[in-house]
Motif scaffolding. Structure first.
Motif, PDB file in Angstrom:
ATOM      1  N   PRO A  32       0.941  -1.322  -0.264  1.00 12.85           N
ATOM      2  CA  PRO A  32      -0.027   0.352  -0.165  1.00 12.85           C
ATOM      3  C   PRO A  32       0.585   1.257  -0.516  1.00 12.85           C
ATOM      4  CG  PRO A  32      -1.205  -1.587   1.359  1.00 12.85           C
ATOM      5  CD  PRO A  32       0.239  -2.164   0.665  1.00 12.85           C
ATOM      6  N   SER A  33       1.800   1.024   0.494  1.00 10.45           N
ATOM      7  CA  SER A  33       2.952   2.026   0.566  1.00 10.45           C
ATOM      8  C   SER A  33       3.439   2.504  -0.939  1.00 10.45           C
ATOM      9  CB  SER A  33       3.788   2.514   1.093  1.00 10.45           C
ATOM     10  OG  SER A  33       5.203   1.541   0.323  1.00 10.45           O
ATOM     11  N   LYS A  34       3.468   1.881  -1.801  1.00  2.57           N
ATOM     12  CA  LYS A  34       2.961   2.360  -3.385  1.00  2.57           C
ATOM     13  C   LYS A  34       2.565   2.557  -4.619  1.00  2.57           C
ATOM     14  CE  LYS A  34       7.356  -0.038  -2.204  1.00  2.57           C
ATOM     15  NZ  LYS A  34       8.470   1.522  -1.426  1.00  2.57           N
ATOM     16  N   PRO A  35       2.422   3.241  -5.676  1.00  6.21           N
ATOM     17  CA  PRO A  35       0.951   3.552  -6.268  1.00  6.21           C
ATOM     18  C   PRO A  35       0.502   2.350  -6.790  1.00  6.21           C
ATOM     19  CG  PRO A  35       3.549   4.267  -6.825  1.00  6.21           C
ATOM     20  CD  PRO A  35       4.272   3.789  -5.916  1.00  6.21           C
ATOM     21  N   VAL A  36      -0.277   2.755  -7.002  1.00 10.54           N
ATOM     22  CA  VAL A  36      -1.695   1.891  -7.670  1.00 10.54           C
ATOM     23  C   VAL A  36      -1.074   1.548  -9.242  1.00 10.54           C
ATOM     24  CG1 VAL A  36      -3.217   2.022  -8.681  1.00 10.54           C
ATOM     25  CG2 VAL A  36      -2.993   2.467  -5.819  1.00 10.54           C
ATOM     26  N   GLN A  37      -1.401   0.651  -9.615  1.00 11.46           N
ATOM     27  CA  GLN A  37      -0.630  -0.360 -10.432  1.00 11.46           C
ATOM     28  C   GLN A  37      -1.896  -1.126 -10.920  1.00 11.46           C
ATOM     29  OE1 GLN A  37       3.362  -2.000 -10.575  1.00 11.46           O
ATOM     30  NE2 GLN A  37       4.048  -0.143  -9.811  1.00 11.46           N
ATOM     31  N   ASN A  38      -2.069  -0.970 -12.730  1.00  7.23           N
ATOM     32  CA  ASN A  38      -3.058  -1.742 -12.813  1.00  7.23           C
ATOM     33  C   ASN A  38      -3.728  -1.952 -12.131  1.00  7.23           C
ATOM     34  OD1 ASN A  38      -4.164  -3.706 -15.037  1.00  7.23           O
ATOM     35  ND2 ASN A  38      -3.060  -4.920 -15.489  1.00  7.23           N
ATOM     36  N   PRO A  39      -4.838  -1.126 -11.648  1.00  8.76           N
ATOM     37  CA  PRO A  39      -5.977  -2.182 -10.520  1.00  8.76           C
ATOM     38  C   PRO A  39      -7.188  -2.422 -11.510  1.00  8.76           C
ATOM     39  CG  PRO A  39      -5.939   0.570 -11.502  1.00  8.76           C
ATOM     40  CD  PRO A  39      -4.782   0.188 -11.922  1.00  8.76           C
ATOM     41  N   ASP A  65     -14.519   7.331 -12.097  1.00  7.53           N
ATOM     42  CA  ASP A  65     -13.301   7.231 -12.511  1.00  7.53           C
ATOM     43  C   ASP A  65     -12.626   6.212 -12.742  1.00  7.53           C
ATOM     44  OD1 ASP A  65     -14.499  10.262 -14.066  1.00  7.53           O
ATOM     45  OD2 ASP A  65     -12.508  10.697 -13.301  1.00  7.53           O
ATOM     46  N   LEU A  66     -12.104   5.972 -11.540  1.00  8.93           N
ATOM     47  CA  LEU A  66     -11.400   4.507 -10.907  1.00  8.93           C
ATOM     48  C   LEU A  66     -12.003   3.501 -10.761  1.00  8.93           C
ATOM     49  CD1 LEU A  66      -8.735   4.015  -9.488  1.00  8.93           C
ATOM     50  CD2 LEU A  66      -9.388   4.212  -6.862  1.00  8.93           C
ATOM     51  N   LEU A  67     -13.386   3.409 -10.318  1.00 11.91           N
ATOM     52  CA  LEU A  67     -13.735   1.773 -10.949  1.00 11.91           C
ATOM     53  C   LEU A  67     -14.111   2.016 -12.632  1.00 11.91           C
ATOM     54  CD1 LEU A  67     -17.337   2.870  -8.618  1.00 11.91           C
ATOM     55  CD2 LEU A  67     -15.196   0.633  -8.335  1.00 11.91           C
ATOM     56  N   MET A  68     -13.910   3.167 -13.228  1.00 11.74           N
ATOM     57  CA  MET A  68     -14.707   2.604 -15.022  1.00 11.74           C
ATOM     58  C   MET A  68     -13.215   1.709 -14.792  1.00 11.74           C
ATOM     59  SD  MET A  68     -16.582   5.440 -16.628  1.00 11.74           S
ATOM     60  CE  MET A  68     -15.500   7.147 -16.201  1.00 11.74           C
ATOM     61  N   GLU A  69     -11.686   2.354 -14.714  1.00  7.99           N
ATOM     62  CA  GLU A  69     -10.891   1.930 -15.151  1.00  7.99           C
ATOM     63  C   GLU A  69      -9.978   0.040 -14.425  1.00  7.99           C
ATOM     64  OE1 GLU A  69      -5.622   3.328 -14.062  1.00  7.99           O
ATOM     65  OE2 GLU A  69      -7.643   4.257 -13.082  1.00  7.99           O
ATOM     66  N   THR A  70     -11.103   0.381 -13.412  1.00  7.55           N
ATOM     67  CA  THR A  70     -10.720  -0.969 -12.506  1.00  7.55           C
ATOM     68  C   THR A  70     -12.002  -2.332 -13.591  1.00  7.55           C
ATOM     69  OG1 THR A  70     -12.452  -1.137 -10.975  1.00  7.55           O
ATOM     70  CG2 THR A  70     -10.186  -0.531 -10.442  1.00  7.55           C
ATOM     71  N   SER A  71     -12.796  -1.711 -14.314  1.00  3.90           N
ATOM     72  CA  SER A  71     -13.786  -2.273 -15.300  1.00  3.90           C
ATOM     73  C   SER A  71     -14.908  -2.853 -14.470  1.00  3.90           C
ATOM     74  CB  SER A  71     -13.134  -3.642 -15.648  1.00  3.90           C
ATOM     75  OG  SER A  71     -12.220  -2.719 -17.131  1.00  3.90           O
ATOM     76  N   GLN A  72     -15.348  -2.189 -13.121  1.00  4.19           N
ATOM     77  CA  GLN A  72     -16.546  -2.468 -11.997  1.00  4.19           C
ATOM     78  C   GLN A  72     -17.448  -2.057 -13.122  1.00  4.19           C
ATOM     79  OE1 GLN A  72     -13.913  -2.070  -8.563  1.00  4.19           O
ATOM     80  NE2 GLN A  72     -15.672  -3.258  -7.436  1.00  4.19           N
TER      81      GLN A  72
END
Length: 428
Positions: free
Chosen positions: A132-139, A349-356
């Motif tokens: 969790p201390s690292k940037p989000v990658q391919n959520p 926007d993040l939910l669209m990125e995760t395809s949820q």
């Protein structure tokens, strides 16, 4: 707007910033009632005092907690912005938001943002980041939401972005959160930061109660003094006259013999017949304390954008002006709702990125109206509209008046007449 950083830090450093005259108890944390003259307007406020006010002062609770509940009382809808919007997409979004308990989390986010000046929506993600201390990658999926603020999180100076060339200058790169007895660093890409009242600080806003605190104190003191006034003046007292001239020792002996010492000192007056008592000031008449109390309520109303009637609470039977106050209050709620929309956009926007949820080009956040007209007001509006349409028939055709109401013309041209013309003459 650039403000003195020391001013902003008064809301971050804690107990060392309490007023130096503080010698009070839990019920009186600043020693207010014992030394009101010493704790003056503008004396420093620490966050503990603001939290205390929100938990113990009804108006403060109204400003912090009730506003958040009213903002989220009816929820919101997400609708696609398109020539032919897909209603199924809106239902899909609603379903995912319900699974994440988004409405409750946003309510909690607003409460802590109004209380502390900032809050963050933590995202529990399934992604390819190392930790969790690292940037989000391919959520791949957002599994839950958690609200963080001063009560369970802090942002260290070393974790703020130091580069003045960065568009994130001064903003947190990491949040130190408390999970049980442990602390963990969370990267900013796993947080949605919310601070709607920033005044010179890059990520912390001013608590909603900060501007109100002096008036909250004055309002609480006024109520306390009213109780004391009623107790010592309005309640009356025993006027005991002993015949003949008496010495002070004899008067004190009389008080001891009759156990008067256990009474409040302001509930009796013992004297001989050479003494008398007169009322000073009020002359024994009851005073209306409202003007002395309302000045604080009016100032609190100005600072919170909540009508005085709403700060006082609902009063049964009060009709006149109530709809005006309701419109004013819900107008303020609508403004607060607009401030949190960016947080909702970031989440969608993040939910669209995760395809949820399926990706769309554009969408809107739709808030149901908080204020609704009463049946009586609706009936009055309809009556006035009917009267206006009747007047229009004096110079407009029936079909033209019907068109203004969204109605089709009458069949066979029967609506092409002006009623006020002789015998309903048709227009050419």
């Amino acid at each position: 707007m650039n403000l003195n950083p020391k001013l902003i830090s008064e809301f971050t450093l804690g107990d060392e910033l309490t007023a130096k005259t503080n010698s009070g108890s839990f019920d009186d944390p600043r020693g207010i009632y014992g030394s009101t003259a010493d704790v003056s307007f503008g004396s420093p406020i620490c966050m503990d005092q603001i939290v205390f006010a929100a938990m113990r002062e009804p108006v403060a609770k109204r400003v912090v907690v009730d506003v958040a509940f009213d903002m989220m009382a009816k929820g919101f809808k997400i609708e696609e912005e398109a020539e032919e919007p897909n209603p199924e997409w809106s239902r899909q979004v609603s379903r995912i938001l319900d699974e994440l308990d988004t409405k409750e989390k946003l309510r909690e986010l607003v409460i802590f943002e109004r209380l502390y000046g900032w809050a963050a929506l933590g995202l529990s993600l399934i992604d390819y980041g190392q930790d969790p201390s690292k940037p989000v990658q391919n959520p791949k999926k957002i599994t839950s939401l958690t609200v963080f603020s001063d009560h369970n999180c802090n942002i260290q100076a070393s974790d703020e972005e130091k580069s003045t060339e960065s568009e994130r200058a001064g903003l947190p790169n990491h949040y130190t959160v408390k999970i049980g007895s442990k602390q963990k660093k969370i990267h900013w890409t796993r947080m949605i930061h919310f601070a709607s009242r920033k005044m010179g600080h890059p990520w912390r806003g001013v608590p909603a109660l900060a501007v109100l605190y002096s008036d909250l104190t004055a309002y609480r003191n006024a109520r306390e003094q009213i109780v004391h006034t009623i107790k010592t003046h309005a309640g009356g007292f025993a006027d005991i006259t002993l015949k003949g001239k008496k010495s002070q020792r004899q008067l004190e002996k009389f008080e001891r013999d009759n156990d008067l010492a256990n009474l409040d000192s302001r509930t009796r007056f013992v004297h001989d017949n050479n003494s008398k008592i007169d009322w000073i000031g009020a002359k024994g008449k009851a005073l209306d304390p409202s003007p002395y109390v309302d000045v604080s309520l009016e100032s609190l109303s100005c600072g919170s954008r909540i009508p005085v009637s709403h700060l006082k609470g609902a009063t049964a039977g009060t009709i006149a002006g109530s709809e005006v106050n309701d419109r004013e209050y819900w107008g303020g709620i609508a403004m607060q709702q607009s401030l949190i929309e960016r947080t909702i956009w970031d989440l969608i926007d993040l939910l669209m990125e995760t395809s949820q949820i399926d990706r769309v080009e554009d969408y809107n956040i739709v808030w149901p109206p908080g204020f609704e007209l009463s049946d009586q007001t609706i009936a009055e509006i309809k009556l006035k509209e009917a009267q206006a349409h009747k007047l229009q028939l004096e110079w407009m055709t029936v079909d033209e008046v019907r068109a203004d109401q969204g109605l089709d013309p009458l069949p066979d041209g029967t609506g092409q007449i002006v009623i006020s013309l002789p015998q309903g003459r048709q227009t050419e």
